[in-house]
Design a protein around this motif. Structure first.
Motif, PDB file in Angstrom:
ATOM      1  N   TYR A  41     -22.526 -28.116   3.822  1.00 19.35           N
ATOM      2  CA  TYR A  41     -23.810 -28.737   3.504  1.00 19.35           C
ATOM      3  C   TYR A  41     -24.262 -28.341   2.102  1.00 19.35           C
ATOM      4  O   TYR A  41     -24.853 -29.143   1.382  1.00 19.35           O
ATOM      5  N   LYS A  44     -22.505 -30.423  -0.419  1.00 16.95           N
ATOM      6  CA  LYS A  44     -23.027 -31.791  -0.440  1.00 16.95           C
ATOM      7  C   LYS A  44     -24.499 -31.848  -0.849  1.00 16.95           C
ATOM      8  O   LYS A  44     -25.064 -32.934  -0.929  1.00 16.95           O
ATOM      9  N   ASP A  46     -27.096 -30.968   0.898  1.00 11.55           N
ATOM     10  CA  ASP A  46     -27.835 -31.487   2.050  1.00 11.55           C
ATOM     11  C   ASP A  46     -29.098 -30.647   2.246  1.00 11.55           C
ATOM     12  O   ASP A  46     -29.069 -29.424   2.160  1.00 11.55           O
ATOM     13  N   SER A  47     -30.197 -31.311   2.558  1.00 11.42           N
ATOM     14  CA  SER A  47     -31.472 -30.606   2.670  1.00 11.42           C
ATOM     15  C   SER A  47     -31.635 -29.854   3.992  1.00 11.42           C
ATOM     16  O   SER A  47     -32.531 -29.020   4.114  1.00 11.42           O
ATOM     17  N   LYS A  48     -30.787 -30.131   4.961  1.00  6.27           N
ATOM     18  CA  LYS A  48     -30.946 -29.469   6.250  1.00  6.27           C
ATOM     19  C   LYS A  48     -30.156 -28.165   6.368  1.00  6.27           C
ATOM     20  O   LYS A  48     -30.028 -27.622   7.460  1.00  6.27           O
TER      21      LYS A  48
END
Length: 117
Positions: A41, A44, A46-48
């Protein structure tokens, strides 16, 4: 009669030790898999990532805390019990703080989703 009790005690001790090791192994496996997933993540962007990492750490801590509770079954001395109690208390506090972080991260992600839509 005494030999039967000794045998049963030995069997219980062995079962508890094996189960404790299995729970510890589950905790480690969850933590490692969460770390690998969150590293992906991070790559990438990714915000989560924070939410996933906090949830994985919390679940891992709960398995490890379960192993410590199970270990109290075979404790022989008060000193050992005190050490286990402190470990369980610290892991409980960490779990509480991580769950608090999870709630706040979920709220932040929900606000971001509302702003984007």
């Amino acid at each position: 009669m005494h030999s039967i009790i000794t045998l049963l005690e030995s069997i219980l001790t062995n079962i508890v030790e094996v189960c404790t090791i299995i729970l510890e192994l589950f905790g480690v496996a969850i933590l490692v898999s969460t770390a690998v997933k969150c590293f992906w993540y991070w790559i990438k962007h990714d915000s989560k990532i924070r939410l996933e990492l906090a949830q994985g750490i919390a679940l891992s801590l709960e398995f490890k805390m379960g192993s410590e509770v199970l270990r109290t079954v075979i404790v022989r001395e008060w000193g050992e019990l005190g050490i286990l109690g402190v470990i369980i208390l610290l892991r409980g506090i960490l779990t509480f703080l991580i769950h608090w972080e999870i709630k706040h991260e979920e709220k932040a992600l929900a606000l971001d989703a509302k702003k984007k839509s």
